[in-house]
Design an enzyme around this catalytic site. Structure first.
Site, PDB file in Angstrom:
ATOM      1  N   CYS A  74       0.824  -1.212   0.000  1.00 29.83           N
ATOM      2  CA  CYS A  74       0.000   0.000   0.000  1.00 29.83           C
ATOM      3  C   CYS A  74       0.856   1.259   0.000  1.00 29.83           C
ATOM      4  CB  CYS A  74      -0.925  -0.037   1.217  1.00 29.83           C
ATOM      5  SG  CYS A  74      -1.840   1.472   1.442  1.00 29.83           S
TER       6      CYS A  74
ATOM      7  N   HIS B  91     -26.288  20.698   0.279  1.00 32.42           N
ATOM      8  CA  HIS B  91     -26.336  21.322  -1.039  1.00 32.42           C
ATOM      9  C   HIS B  91     -25.283  22.419  -1.151  1.00 32.42           C
ATOM     10  CE1 HIS B  91     -28.160  22.298  -4.822  1.00 32.42           C
ATOM     11  NE2 HIS B  91     -28.241  23.565  -4.470  1.00 32.42           N
TER      12      HIS B  91
ATOM     13  N   CYS C 230      -1.700   1.819  -2.894  1.00 27.04           N
ATOM     14  CA  CYS C 230      -2.645   2.916  -2.630  1.00 27.04           C
ATOM     15  C   CYS C 230      -1.997   4.298  -2.659  1.00 27.04           C
ATOM     16  CB  CYS C 230      -3.292   2.755  -1.257  1.00 27.04           C
ATOM     17  SG  CYS C 230      -3.383   1.090  -0.601  1.00 27.04           S
TER      18      CYS C 230
ATOM     19  N   LYS D  32      -0.247   5.469  -6.012  1.00 28.38           N
ATOM     20  CA  LYS D  32      -1.308   5.468  -7.025  1.00 28.38           C
ATOM     21  C   LYS D  32      -2.244   6.665  -6.849  1.00 28.38           C
ATOM     22  CE  LYS D  32      -5.255   3.898  -5.796  1.00 28.38           C
ATOM     23  NZ  LYS D  32      -5.742   2.577  -5.776  1.00 28.38           N
TER      24      LYS D  32
ATOM     25  N   GLU E 251      -6.693   2.000 -13.213  1.00 33.78           N
ATOM     26  CA  GLU E 251      -6.212   3.174 -12.465  1.00 33.78           C
ATOM     27  C   GLU E 251      -4.912   3.697 -13.067  1.00 33.78           C
ATOM     28  OE1 GLU E 251      -7.973   2.438  -7.962  1.00 33.78           O
ATOM     29  OE2 GLU E 251      -5.973   1.730  -8.409  1.00 33.78           O
TER      30      GLU E 251
ATOM     31  N   GLU F  25     -25.279  14.512  -2.197  1.00 36.99           N
ATOM     32  CA  GLU F  25     -26.711  14.712  -1.936  1.00 36.99           C
ATOM     33  C   GLU F  25     -27.572  13.981  -2.956  1.00 36.99           C
ATOM     34  OE1 GLU F  25     -28.437  18.621  -2.719  1.00 36.99           O
ATOM     35  OE2 GLU F  25     -26.786  19.039  -4.084  1.00 36.99           O
TER      36      GLU F  25
ATOM     37  N   TYR G  87      -8.651  -3.389 -11.545  1.00 38.26           N
ATOM     38  CA  TYR G  87      -8.674  -1.985 -11.116  1.00 38.26           C
ATOM     39  C   TYR G  87      -7.272  -1.382 -11.156  1.00 38.26           C
ATOM     40  CZ  TYR G  87      -7.146  -2.468  -6.140  1.00 38.26           C
ATOM     41  OH  TYR G  87      -6.446  -2.693  -4.983  1.00 38.26           O
TER      42      TYR G  87
HETATM   43  P1  FAD Z   1       1.376  -6.180   1.965  1.00 36.84           P
HETATM   44  O1  FAD Z   1       1.044  -4.773   2.271  1.00 36.84           O
HETATM   45  O2  FAD Z   1       1.609  -6.540   0.559  1.00 36.84           O
HETATM   46  O3  FAD Z   1       2.666  -6.539   2.842  1.00 36.84           O
HETATM   47  C1  FAD Z   1       3.330  -7.749   2.760  1.00 36.84           C
HETATM   48  C2  FAD Z   1       4.783  -7.534   3.094  1.00 36.84           C
HETATM   49  O4  FAD Z   1       5.402  -8.773   3.379  1.00 36.84           O
HETATM   50  C3  FAD Z   1       5.569  -6.919   1.950  1.00 36.84           C
HETATM   51  O5  FAD Z   1       6.401  -5.891   2.420  1.00 36.84           O
HETATM   52  C4  FAD Z   1       6.392  -8.080   1.432  1.00 36.84           C
HETATM   53  O6  FAD Z   1       7.577  -7.662   0.803  1.00 36.84           O
HETATM   54  C5  FAD Z   1       6.654  -8.823   2.724  1.00 36.84           C
HETATM   55  N1  FAD Z   1       7.016 -10.226   2.564  1.00 36.84           N
HETATM   56  C6  FAD Z   1       6.513 -11.132   1.696  1.00 36.84           C
HETATM   57  N2  FAD Z   1       7.068 -12.325   1.910  1.00 36.84           N
HETATM   58  C7  FAD Z   1       7.939 -12.176   2.941  1.00 36.84           C
HETATM   59  C8  FAD Z   1       8.803 -13.063   3.636  1.00 36.84           C
HETATM   60  N3  FAD Z   1       8.862 -14.362   3.328  1.00 36.84           N
HETATM   61  N4  FAD Z   1       9.567 -12.580   4.635  1.00 36.84           N
HETATM   62  C9  FAD Z   1       9.512 -11.271   4.977  1.00 36.84           C
HETATM   63  N5  FAD Z   1       8.700 -10.394   4.354  1.00 36.84           N
HETATM   64  C10 FAD Z   1       7.920 -10.841   3.359  1.00 36.84           C
HETATM   65  N6  FAD Z   1      -5.920  -1.113  -1.190  1.00 36.84           N
HETATM   66  C11 FAD Z   1      -6.756  -0.151  -0.741  1.00 36.84           C
HETATM   67  O7  FAD Z   1      -7.380  -0.331   0.299  1.00 36.84           O
HETATM   68  N7  FAD Z   1      -6.911   1.015  -1.426  1.00 36.84           N
HETATM   69  C12 FAD Z   1      -6.253   1.277  -2.565  1.00 36.84           C
HETATM   70  O8  FAD Z   1      -6.425   2.333  -3.155  1.00 36.84           O
HETATM   71  C13 FAD Z   1      -5.353   0.282  -3.053  1.00 36.84           C
HETATM   72  N8  FAD Z   1      -4.650   0.503  -4.167  1.00 36.84           N
HETATM   73  C14 FAD Z   1      -3.743  -0.429  -4.603  1.00 36.84           C
HETATM   74  C15 FAD Z   1      -3.023  -0.163  -5.740  1.00 36.84           C
HETATM   75  C16 FAD Z   1      -2.123  -1.086  -6.222  1.00 36.84           C
HETATM   76  C17 FAD Z   1      -1.309  -0.771  -7.449  1.00 36.84           C
HETATM   77  C18 FAD Z   1      -1.952  -2.320  -5.534  1.00 36.84           C
HETATM   78  C19 FAD Z   1      -0.974  -3.325  -6.036  1.00 36.84           C
HETATM   79  C20 FAD Z   1      -2.669  -2.588  -4.398  1.00 36.84           C
HETATM   80  C21 FAD Z   1      -3.584  -1.647  -3.919  1.00 36.84           C
HETATM   81  N9  FAD Z   1      -4.339  -1.878  -2.763  1.00 36.84           N
HETATM   82  C22 FAD Z   1      -5.217  -0.922  -2.319  1.00 36.84           C
HETATM   83  C23 FAD Z   1      -4.252  -3.152  -2.042  1.00 36.84           C
HETATM   84  C24 FAD Z   1      -3.390  -3.014  -0.786  1.00 36.84           C
HETATM   85  O9  FAD Z   1      -2.126  -2.526  -1.127  1.00 36.84           O
HETATM   86  C25 FAD Z   1      -3.283  -4.370  -0.120  1.00 36.84           C
HETATM   87  O10 FAD Z   1      -4.582  -4.858   0.133  1.00 36.84           O
HETATM   88  C26 FAD Z   1      -2.530  -4.319   1.192  1.00 36.84           C
HETATM   89  O11 FAD Z   1      -1.249  -3.793   1.028  1.00 36.84           O
HETATM   90  C27 FAD Z   1      -2.443  -5.726   1.794  1.00 36.84           C
HETATM   91  O12 FAD Z   1      -1.700  -5.712   2.968  1.00 36.84           O
HETATM   92  P2  FAD Z   1      -0.945  -7.028   3.466  1.00 36.84           P
HETATM   93  O13 FAD Z   1      -0.490  -6.713   4.846  1.00 36.84           O
HETATM   94  O14 FAD Z   1      -1.779  -8.222   3.255  1.00 36.84           O
HETATM   95  O15 FAD Z   1       0.295  -7.198   2.493  1.00 36.84           O
HETATM   96  P1  NA7 Z   2      -7.479  -9.318 -10.736  1.00 40.66           P
HETATM   97  O1  NA7 Z   2      -8.645  -8.681 -10.096  1.00 40.66           O
HETATM   98  O2  NA7 Z   2      -7.214 -10.759 -10.526  1.00 40.66           O
HETATM   99  O3  NA7 Z   2      -7.554  -8.992 -12.303  1.00 40.66           O
HETATM  100  C1  NA7 Z   2      -6.686  -9.514 -13.243  1.00 40.66           C
HETATM  101  C2  NA7 Z   2      -6.949  -8.836 -14.585  1.00 40.66           C
HETATM  102  O4  NA7 Z   2      -5.971  -9.217 -15.531  1.00 40.66           O
HETATM  103  C3  NA7 Z   2      -8.272  -9.205 -15.182  1.00 40.66           C
HETATM  104  O5  NA7 Z   2      -8.737  -8.140 -15.933  1.00 40.66           O
HETATM  105  C4  NA7 Z   2      -7.900 -10.397 -16.061  1.00 40.66           C
HETATM  106  O6  NA7 Z   2      -8.784 -10.598 -17.114  1.00 40.66           O
HETATM  107  C5  NA7 Z   2      -6.578  -9.939 -16.589  1.00 40.66           C
HETATM  108  N1  NA7 Z   2      -5.714 -11.053 -16.955  1.00 40.66           N
HETATM  109  C6  NA7 Z   2      -5.363 -12.094 -16.182  1.00 40.66           C
HETATM  110  N2  NA7 Z   2      -4.521 -12.906 -16.851  1.00 40.66           N
HETATM  111  C7  NA7 Z   2      -4.352 -12.356 -18.082  1.00 40.66           C
HETATM  112  C8  NA7 Z   2      -3.604 -12.728 -19.208  1.00 40.66           C
HETATM  113  N3  NA7 Z   2      -2.870 -13.823 -19.217  1.00 40.66           N
HETATM  114  N4  NA7 Z   2      -3.643 -11.930 -20.289  1.00 40.66           N
HETATM  115  C9  NA7 Z   2      -4.405 -10.819 -20.297  1.00 40.66           C
HETATM  116  N5  NA7 Z   2      -5.132 -10.412 -19.242  1.00 40.66           N
HETATM  117  C10 NA7 Z   2      -5.112 -11.179 -18.146  1.00 40.66           C
HETATM  118  O7  NA7 Z   2      -6.164  -8.637 -10.304  1.00 40.66           O
HETATM  119  P2  NA7 Z   2      -5.791  -7.146  -9.845  1.00 40.66           P
HETATM  120  O8  NA7 Z   2      -4.515  -6.772 -10.523  1.00 40.66           O
HETATM  121  O9  NA7 Z   2      -6.946  -6.218  -9.902  1.00 40.66           O
HETATM  122  O10 NA7 Z   2      -5.377  -7.225  -8.427  1.00 40.66           O
HETATM  123  C11 NA7 Z   2      -5.657  -8.143  -7.410  1.00 40.66           C
HETATM  124  C12 NA7 Z   2      -5.355  -7.419  -6.161  1.00 40.66           C
HETATM  125  O11 NA7 Z   2      -4.245  -6.541  -6.359  1.00 40.66           O
HETATM  126  C13 NA7 Z   2      -6.428  -6.487  -5.733  1.00 40.66           C
HETATM  127  O12 NA7 Z   2      -7.450  -7.076  -5.041  1.00 40.66           O
HETATM  128  C14 NA7 Z   2      -5.640  -5.505  -4.903  1.00 40.66           C
HETATM  129  O13 NA7 Z   2      -5.315  -5.993  -3.657  1.00 40.66           O
HETATM  130  C15 NA7 Z   2      -4.449  -5.326  -5.688  1.00 40.66           C
HETATM  131  P3  NA7 Z   2     -10.082 -11.577 -17.002  1.00 40.66           P
HETATM  132  O14 NA7 Z   2     -11.182 -10.734 -16.467  1.00 40.66           O
HETATM  133  O15 NA7 Z   2      -9.686 -12.704 -16.084  1.00 40.66           O
HETATM  134  O16 NA7 Z   2     -10.303 -12.041 -18.370  1.00 40.66           O
END
Ligand code: FAD
Ligand code: NA7
Length: 570
Positions: A140, A553, A145, A148, A285, A558, A281
């Protein structure tokens, strides 16, 4: 007799081999029975243990059960404790070790430490194929988050600049965006957050180690740091919070030439003409803010936009992006990425094939961003060594409603949970509540229902509760009433922008006093709007209550409180 371990001949070898490492110094007794009077022995066994069959295992007088029960006791660590092979709780190094210092892990660690426990956090970022890495705080903060939303804001400011002329602002200078300045500002802010997290762990006396954690035996992890130095640590309880990492396509050129969101937010050069693969998403985004910064952006969609979200809203988001310059290539998937020219950015050739026919697409881009989903980081942390089960299909960890895995001393939170929402506030809430249940005498569980969320596409989309498709599945179309309204934010009227584009919809259950089961809004500040409605939905909001609520408003929020909402299904 109570100290007998009665085993069938055929089981002897198998059981003995698997228990061998545990048997040293134990008080276990092994007897191999070759008795003619089996039935009478069985009778005695039933009386003593309620179990007729062998093997029938006792350790130090305590009845364990048969073969399955013995394996289970081994997997969850009870057997080792009874055999005295594991240190007592008070001799573990820590009360709690958390693997993963992201949203969930940090929240859980700080809460447990506040409750007086000795806690360690292991956090380690495996570099991306391009070598990108980052600091403490997880997805995040570093690659999710936070950057982004900041880049989305950069794009919104570009739009605001355009709008400002209509409001009388005059400026001579040519308006252009500087990618490097934005990335530096975003990364500086992230750096301050990384520092803040380290500080707050220190303040709470949580031991933080920047090392990769993996289980090597029950209650014990190996921690390997960047230099390859290894330490071992034991704990009574473990929390898995390792999150997810972006998936790759598995086609020629993907890892060599493509980037993911893990690289994008710190990319040291402007990505230029960009192909975004995927329609999640994350994909939309990123495509949205890149286009908002003035780049030429194409999104390659395999099937539908925003799978899992309300499809009417998803299509409206796509249409809005398309009118604002994003190109969509639908029903295509890349098959190969080649480098035509080195550079920052270079030039890449993408070949793709249609999912519904023989057509082939070829295009040239400066950058290819893969956003095709994320894989749970659970396959390389030694879970099989201690018997924690994962869902083999997706690598996610199944847990009970207390976030406990099948191995009782191991819990899991956040994105790696099977069938739960992948959102930062969800991970934080689950982590905090888990610590309170473990160490604070609380019994409050994390409520995964009606969690609000927002997609920060150029036209923002906030939602809480069910998508219309899901609501129909759950309640039956005939039992639902859907109210909706298009609206034009006041701020957009003077620049004459996007009339009849913003949209709100509520889905109500007729069988339950028209209770709101789904809330969806497309418009500016959708997240701010949705948060309040989420609280109302949690309190049991009905259409009647919504109608009785006087609006503020002039706002976008609203709109749902006005009678402008009308029935689409009667
Ligand atoms: P993470 O935050 O992923 O933390 C896991 C940590 O563990 C990482 O630092 C990783 O490197 C570490 N790790 C992994 N394996 C090991 C290991 N073996 N030993 C030590 N460390 C390890 N959520 C929202 O609510 N709002 C948003 O707007 C939003 N935007 C997002 C945009 C993007 C591009 C992405 C990719 C995600 C977004 N999310 C958003 C999702 C959000 O980031 C995740 O839901 C959240 O970070 C999950 O938290 P977590 O603690 O499960 O894992
Ligand atoms: P999602 O929600 O699993 O979406 C994956 C997207 O990528 C979805 O649109 C898929 O299409 C597409 N997709 C998957 N595989 C392929 C291949 N091989 N080629 C083309 N397109 C593909 O993943 P998100 O990235 O949104 O993130 C999951 C979590 O990350 C989210 O909950 C946050 O925590 C951040 P489909 O609809 O399957 O045809």
């Amino acid at each position: 007799f109570l100290k007998l371990l009665v085993i069938k001949k055929t089981f002897l070898l198998q059981l003995f081999q698997s228990l061998m490492p545990l048997l040293e110094n134990s008080l276990i007794y092994l007897f191999h029975l070759f008795l003619d009077d089996g039935p009478s022995i069985q009778q005695v066994l039933v009386e003593l243990t309620n179990q007729r069959t062998v093997p029938n295992v006792f350790v130090n007088g305590k009845h364990i059960g048969g073969c399955d029960a013995t394996y289970k006791a081994y997997e969850n660590g009870t057997l080792q404790k009874l055999l005295g092979n594991v240190k007592d709780a008070e001799t573990y190094d820590y009360d709690l070790i958390i693997i993963g210092g992201g949203s969930g892990g940090l929240a859980c660690s700080k809460e447990a430490a506040t409750l007086g426990k000795k806690v360690m956090v292991l956090d380690y970022v495996v570099p991306t194929p391009l070598g990108t890495t980052w600091g403490l705080g997880g997805t995040c903060v570093n690659v999710g988050c936070i950057p982004k939303k900041l880049m989305h804001q950069a794009a919104l400011l570009g739009q605001a600049l355009k709008d400002s002329r209509a409001y009388g602002w005059q400026y001579e200078e040519q308006v252009k965006h500087n990618w490097e300045t934005m990335v530096e500002a975003v990364q500086n802010y992230i750096g301050s957050l990384n520092w803040g997290y380290r500080l707050s762990l220190r303040e709470k006396s949580v031991t933080y180690q920047n090392s990769y954690g993996e289980f090597v035996e029950p209650h014990k992890v190996k921690a390997t740091n960047r230099k390859g130095q290894v330490t071992y640590h034991t704990a009574e309880t473990f929390v898995l919070a390792t999150g997810e990492r972006p998936r790759y396509l598995g086609i020629p050129g993907d890892k060599e030439y493509c980037i993911t969101s893990d690289d994008l937010f710190s990319l040291p050069y402007c990505p230029g003409k960009t192909l975004v693969v995927g329609a999640s998403y994350v994909a939309l985004e990123c495509a949205g803010f890149l286009a908002g910064l003035g780049l030429d952006v194409t999104v390659m969609v395999r099937s539908i936009l925003l799978r899992g979200f309300d499809q009417e809203m998803a299509e409206k988001i796509g249409a809005h992006m398309e009118t604002h310059g994003v190109t969509f290539i639908r029903k295509f998937v890349p098959t190969q990425v080649e480098r035509l020219e080195d550079g920052t950015p270079g030039r890449l050739k993408v070949t793709a094939k249609c999912t519904e026919g023989p057509e082939i697409f070829e295009g040239e881009y400066n950058t290819v961003l893969l956003a095709i989903g994320r894989d749970a980081c659970t396959r390389n942390i030694g879970l099989q060594t201690i018997g924690v089960k994962i869902n083999e299909k997706n690598g996610k960890v199944p847990v009970n409603d207390e976030e406990q895995t099948n191995v009782p001393y191991v819990y899991a939170i956040g994105d790696i949970l099977d069938g739960k929402l992948e959102l930062t506030p969800v991970a934080i809430q689950a982590g905090k509540l888990l610590a309170r249940r473990l160490y604070g005498g609380s019994s409050t569980k994390c409520d995964y229902i009606n969690v609000p969320t927002t997609v920060f596409t150029p036209l923002e989309y906030g939602s809480c509760g069910l998508a219309e498709e899901k609501a129909k599945e759950e309640y039956g179309e005939q039992n639902l009433e859907v109210y909706h309204s298009l609206f034009w934010p006041l701020e957009w009227t003077i620049p004459g922008r996007d009339n009849n584009t913003c949209y709100a919809k509520i889905i109500c259950n007729k069988l339950d006093s028209n209770r709101v089961v789904g809330f969806h809004v497309l418009g500016p500040n959708a997240g701010e709007v949705t948060q309040g409605f989420a609280a109302a939905i949690k309190c049991g909001l009905t259409k009647e209550l919504l109608d009785e609520t006087i609006g503020i408003h002039p706002t976008c929020a609203e709109v749902r409180a006005k009678r402008a909402l009308f029935k689409t299904y009667l």
